[in-house]
Design a protein around this motif. Structure first.
Motif, PDB file in Angstrom:
ATOM      1  N   SER A 150       3.020   3.028   8.077  1.00 50.60           N
ATOM      2  CA  SER A 150       4.369   2.838   7.287  1.00 50.60           C
ATOM      3  C   SER A 150       5.314   1.610   6.908  1.00 50.60           C
ATOM      4  O   SER A 150       5.541   1.300   8.058  1.00 50.60           O
ATOM      5  CB  SER A 150       5.801   4.958   8.680  1.00 50.60           C
ATOM      6  OG  SER A 150       5.924   3.932   9.455  1.00 50.60           O
ATOM      7  N   GLN A 151       5.908   2.130   6.036  1.00 56.14           N
ATOM      8  CA  GLN A 151       6.896   0.873   5.773  1.00 56.14           C
ATOM      9  C   GLN A 151       8.353   1.205   6.370  1.00 56.14           C
ATOM     10  O   GLN A 151       8.940   2.233   6.818  1.00 56.14           O
ATOM     11  CB  GLN A 151       7.375   1.240   4.763  1.00 56.14           C
ATOM     12  CG  GLN A 151       6.428   1.246   3.769  1.00 56.14           C
ATOM     13  CD  GLN A 151       6.168  -0.716   3.278  1.00 56.14           C
ATOM     14  OE1 GLN A 151       6.295  -1.397   3.941  1.00 56.14           O
ATOM     15  NE2 GLN A 151       5.841  -1.405   1.727  1.00 56.14           N
ATOM     16  N   PRO A 152       8.858   0.567   7.585  1.00 57.43           N
ATOM     17  CA  PRO A 152      10.361   0.414   7.941  1.00 57.43           C
ATOM     18  C   PRO A 152      11.442   0.674   6.768  1.00 57.43           C
ATOM     19  O   PRO A 152      10.693  -0.248   5.849  1.00 57.43           O
ATOM     20  CB  PRO A 152      10.261  -1.582   8.843  1.00 57.43           C
ATOM     21  CG  PRO A 152       9.333  -2.041   7.479  1.00 57.43           C
ATOM     22  CD  PRO A 152       8.223  -1.196   6.973  1.00 57.43           C
ATOM     23  N   ASP A 153      11.874   1.716   7.698  1.00 60.84           N
ATOM     24  CA  ASP A 153      13.228   1.168   6.658  1.00 60.84           C
ATOM     25  C   ASP A 153      14.220   0.421   6.549  1.00 60.84           C
ATOM     26  O   ASP A 153      14.527  -1.178   7.265  1.00 60.84           O
ATOM     27  CB  ASP A 153      14.648   2.745   7.531  1.00 60.84           C
ATOM     28  CG  ASP A 153      13.558   3.473   7.890  1.00 60.84           C
ATOM     29  OD1 ASP A 153      12.527   4.375   7.030  1.00 60.84           O
ATOM     30  OD2 ASP A 153      14.118   4.687   8.751  1.00 60.84           O
ATOM     31  N   ALA A 154      14.696   0.518   5.216  1.00 56.29           N
ATOM     32  CA  ALA A 154      15.671  -0.098   4.577  1.00 56.29           C
ATOM     33  C   ALA A 154      16.505  -0.865   5.401  1.00 56.29           C
ATOM     34  O   ALA A 154      17.038   0.299   6.038  1.00 56.29           O
ATOM     35  CB  ALA A 154      15.419  -0.430   3.160  1.00 56.29           C
ATOM     36  N   PRO A 155      17.458  -2.139   5.549  1.00 57.68           N
ATOM     37  CA  PRO A 155      18.739  -2.067   6.570  1.00 57.68           C
ATOM     38  C   PRO A 155      19.905  -1.439   5.143  1.00 57.68           C
ATOM     39  O   PRO A 155      19.565  -1.695   4.772  1.00 57.68           O
ATOM     40  CB  PRO A 155      18.924  -3.691   6.122  1.00 57.68           C
ATOM     41  CG  PRO A 155      17.968  -4.292   5.937  1.00 57.68           C
ATOM     42  CD  PRO A 155      17.117  -3.683   4.961  1.00 57.68           C
ATOM     43  N   LYS A 156      20.188  -0.488   6.797  1.00 57.01           N
ATOM     44  CA  LYS A 156      21.678   0.252   6.834  1.00 57.01           C
ATOM     45  C   LYS A 156      22.782  -0.678   6.184  1.00 57.01           C
ATOM     46  O   LYS A 156      22.956  -1.676   6.943  1.00 57.01           O
ATOM     47  CB  LYS A 156      22.540   0.834   6.837  1.00 57.01           C
ATOM     48  CG  LYS A 156      20.338   1.972   7.347  1.00 57.01           C
ATOM     49  CD  LYS A 156      20.387   2.569   6.639  1.00 57.01           C
ATOM     50  CE  LYS A 156      19.636   3.459   6.853  1.00 57.01           C
ATOM     51  NZ  LYS A 156      18.736   4.656   5.318  1.00 57.01           N
TER      52      LYS A 156
END
Length: 90
Positions: free
Chosen positions: A2-8
């Motif tokens: 899975s792709q890491p979540d984009a920074p919030k």
């Protein structure tokens, strides 16, 4: 994998840079000032950084705003992209 979540982004976010690239000229600058005045009240037009392309056909304008939310950023992007003067918004 899975792709890491984009920074919030935490809103409000001061000094949030938005780069607008398009056809060089006063019309692009006026459009940017008008759109940002509508969607980011209180932004300082004096802080716009302008850079010409090597041949002078295009310009990039970096605008710093206090980003208040995703809706604001989407509205800015939509209004800027609706102009034929604008080639890209980052």
């Amino acid at each position: 994998m899975s792709q890491p979540d984009a920074p919030k982004i935490e809103f409000p976010c001061e000094n949030y840079p938005i780069k607008v690239m398009g056809d060089a000229g006063d019309e692009l600058h006026a459009l940017v000032v008008r759109v940002f005045s509508e969607h980011a009240p209180g932004f300082d037009p004096e802080r716009i950084r302008l850079k010409d392309s090597s041949k002078g056909s295009f310009q990039s304008l970096t605008v710093f705003i206090t980003a208040t939310g995703v809706e604001q950023l989407e509205a800015l992007h939509k209004d800027l992209q609706s102009s034929p003067l604008v080639k890209m918004v980052l």
